[in-house]
Design a protein around this motif. Structure first.
Motif, PDB file in Angstrom:
ATOM      1  N   LYS A   1      91.943  38.751  29.143  1.00 42.17           N
ATOM      2  CA  LYS A   1      91.584  39.327  27.842  1.00 42.17           C
ATOM      3  C   LYS A   1      92.799  39.805  27.076  1.00 42.17           C
ATOM      4  N   SER A   2      93.863  40.187  27.786  1.00 41.77           N
ATOM      5  CA  SER A   2      95.051  40.669  27.086  1.00 41.77           C
ATOM      6  C   SER A   2      95.687  39.575  26.244  1.00 41.77           C
ATOM      7  N   ASN A   3      95.481  38.318  26.647  1.00 43.92           N
ATOM      8  CA  ASN A   3      96.027  37.189  25.896  1.00 43.92           C
ATOM      9  C   ASN A   3      94.938  36.306  25.287  1.00 43.92           C
ATOM     10  N   ASN A   4      93.674  36.788  25.341  1.00 38.29           N
ATOM     11  CA  ASN A   4      92.537  36.043  24.784  1.00 38.29           C
ATOM     12  C   ASN A   4      92.462  34.618  25.309  1.00 38.29           C
ATOM     13  N   LEU A   5      92.618  34.480  26.635  1.00 36.08           N
ATOM     14  CA  LEU A   5      92.698  33.163  27.258  1.00 36.08           C
ATOM     15  C   LEU A   5      91.698  33.052  28.412  1.00 36.08           C
ATOM     16  N   VAL A   6      91.040  31.894  28.497  1.00 39.59           N
ATOM     17  CA  VAL A   6      90.172  31.555  29.619  1.00 39.59           C
ATOM     18  C   VAL A   6      90.574  30.186  30.143  1.00 39.59           C
ATOM     19  N   GLU A   7      90.599  30.031  31.449  1.00 33.03           N
ATOM     20  CA  GLU A   7      90.764  28.705  32.036  1.00 33.03           C
ATOM     21  C   GLU A   7      89.826  28.594  33.228  1.00 33.03           C
ATOM     22  N   ALA A   8      89.411  27.367  33.517  1.00 34.57           N
ATOM     23  CA  ALA A   8      88.452  27.161  34.595  1.00 34.57           C
ATOM     24  C   ALA A   8      88.591  25.759  35.154  1.00 34.57           C
ATOM     25  N   ILE A   9      88.151  25.600  36.396  1.00 38.91           N
ATOM     26  CA  ILE A   9      88.011  24.291  37.019  1.00 38.91           C
ATOM     27  C   ILE A   9      86.539  24.124  37.360  1.00 38.91           C
ATOM     28  N   ILE A  10      85.914  23.143  36.737  1.00 40.09           N
ATOM     29  CA  ILE A  10      84.483  22.906  36.915  1.00 40.09           C
ATOM     30  C   ILE A  10      84.296  21.490  37.458  1.00 40.09           C
ATOM     31  N   SER A  11      83.596  21.392  38.588  1.00 35.39           N
ATOM     32  CA  SER A  11      83.337  20.084  39.188  1.00 35.39           C
ATOM     33  C   SER A  11      81.940  19.608  38.817  1.00 35.39           C
ATOM     34  N   THR A  12      81.818  18.324  38.560  1.00 37.70           N
ATOM     35  CA  THR A  12      80.514  17.759  38.221  1.00 37.70           C
ATOM     36  C   THR A  12      80.410  16.345  38.776  1.00 37.70           C
ATOM     37  N   GLY A  13      79.176  15.919  38.997  1.00 31.69           N
ATOM     38  CA  GLY A  13      78.927  14.577  39.495  1.00 31.69           C
ATOM     39  C   GLY A  13      77.456  14.224  39.402  1.00 31.69           C
ATOM     40  N   ASP A  14      77.138  12.961  39.668  1.00 29.63           N
ATOM     41  CA  ASP A  14      75.773  12.450  39.557  1.00 29.63           C
ATOM     42  C   ASP A  14      75.126  12.357  40.933  1.00 29.63           C
ATOM     43  N   PHE A  15      73.814  12.543  40.963  1.00 30.47           N
ATOM     44  CA  PHE A  15      73.054  12.301  42.185  1.00 30.47           C
ATOM     45  C   PHE A  15      71.788  11.533  41.802  1.00 30.47           C
ATOM     46  N   GLY A  16      70.957  11.236  42.788  1.00 33.47           N
ATOM     47  CA  GLY A  16      69.704  10.550  42.503  1.00 33.47           C
ATOM     48  C   GLY A  16      69.747   9.056  42.753  1.00 33.47           C
ATOM     49  N   TYR A  17      70.855   8.548  43.314  1.00 32.68           N
ATOM     50  CA  TYR A  17      70.949   7.118  43.618  1.00 32.68           C
ATOM     51  C   TYR A  17      71.790   6.920  44.886  1.00 32.68           C
ATOM     52  N   ARG A  18      71.573   5.781  45.535  1.00 31.29           N
ATOM     53  CA  ARG A  18      72.355   5.443  46.712  1.00 31.29           C
ATOM     54  C   ARG A  18      73.578   4.618  46.302  1.00 31.29           C
ATOM     55  N   SER A  19      74.655   4.787  47.042  1.00 28.21           N
ATOM     56  CA  SER A  19      75.842   3.951  46.843  1.00 28.21           C
ATOM     57  C   SER A  19      76.656   3.971  48.127  1.00 28.21           C
ATOM     58  N   GLU A  20      77.603   3.074  48.214  1.00 30.60           N
ATOM     59  CA  GLU A  20      78.454   3.039  49.397  1.00 30.60           C
ATOM     60  C   GLU A  20      79.908   3.232  49.005  1.00 30.60           C
TER      61      GLU A  20
END
Length: 327
Positions: free
Chosen positions: A68-87
């Protein structure tokens, strides 16, 4: 890729909120400072897998830091798909190493940063009404749309909320000059995340054109009878700022906006309003020392995000963003 982050009054695009003094404008918001709201949002899903059965996407915040002192946010967010088969196969041996089930998702980490800029004299730039968010893209994908939807659902869907979120991509003013200096505008192709249910309604502000809704989720606009999309030049003229370097050109959920013009030499020229050589979607080429498991290191991404943020803003007015990542 950089985006403007702004909160405004619903139904009035001219009334933007000071991101550091939000409850003055909308008392229903959970906190006064956007960084506090973002911290609550990120904390809610940190370490906890958030799965959406409707679109079969899984999301988890791996790490974040709010300064907040520098009005800065950073993040690492992981995302991915599901609902299907794959190899999964080893590309060297060709052998199958794992069979992914419908309940498994390959989670890929994406880096993002958001900064509320200050002037060189220490005041909030543009009265604190604008934040700059930079999203990492991997193989053409990012978490921008998913982040926006989930943040909106978390912070802005309660009863009596009078606040709307806008996140618009940014491009260089030079591309607007090309449109303004062209003899005619021959074609516009817009690639979107979700094709509008009523394409004609989406483009009714531009008169006298044919539209084509393709299966590739792109909308192609052409003038009738060999004419020109002259209203596009009017829009470009409104967006262009004297002495400015960048502008908002398109709204959210647009991935690409290609324009074909007839230039001053009478030849056709096609370029992108978002990407192209003007590099608002900056292609990274890290050295081996800046790679970890085939992906750019967080420190390298943070440096590049700060560099792009600085490029977006007028350097003689806004102080330079310079920080060491904490995620």
């Amino acid at each position: 890729m950089p985006y403007n982050f702004q909160l405004r009054k619903k139904g009035d695009k001219d009334k933007l909120w000071d991101l550091t003094n939000l409850r003055t404008h909308d008392p229903t918001l959970s906190d006064n400072h956007i960084l506090d709201i973002l911290e609550d949002f990120l904390q809610q899903v940190t370490g906890n897998l958030d799965k959406n059965k409707d679109d079969e996407k899984a999301v988890v915040v791996k790490d974040y830091n709010v300064d907040k002192s520098n009005n800065l946010v950073e993040a690492i967010i992981s995302t991915g798909d599901f609902g299907y088969r794959s190899e999964l196969r080893d590309v060297n041996s060709g052998q199958v190493t794992h069979n992914k089930s419908t309940s498994e998702a390959e989670l890929i980490p994406y880096y993002l940063s958001m900064w509320i800029p200050e002037t060189v004299s220490g005041d909030l730039y543009e009265s604190g009404q604008r934040g700059i968010m930079v999203f990492q893209r991997i193989n053409g994908r990012s978490i921008m749309t998913r982040f926006k939807k989930r943040f909106h659902s978390f912070a802005l869907t309660h009863d009596d909320c009078n606040t709307m979120l806008e996140m618009n991509p940014i491009t260089r003013q030079e591309v607007l000059r090309k449109v303004l200096q062209s003899q005619s505008v021959k074609r516009i192709e817009i690639e979107v995340d979700e094709v509008p249910a009523d394409t004609e309604k989406e483009v009714q502000y531009i008169e006298g054109m044919d539209t084509h809704d393709a299966e590739t989720q792109s909308i192609v606009l052409k003038p009738k009878r060999g004419g020109s999309l002259l209203p596009i030049k009017s829009i470009a003229r409104q967006l262009k700022r004297d002495g400015g370097s960048f502008a908002q050109v398109v709204s959210d959920d647009v991935l690409e906006l290609k324009t074909t013009i007839k230039n001053e030499h009478g030849k056709k020229e096609t370029f992108s309003l978002i990407d192209d050589k003007l590099r608002m979607r900056k292609e990274l080429d890290p050295s081996q020392k800046n790679l970890n498991g085939g992906l750019p290191t967080t420190s390298y991404l943070a440096d590049q995000a700060a560099l792009m943020t600085n490029q977006v803003l007028p350097q003689n007015i806004v102080k330079t963003l310079n920080y060491s990542t904490k995620v």
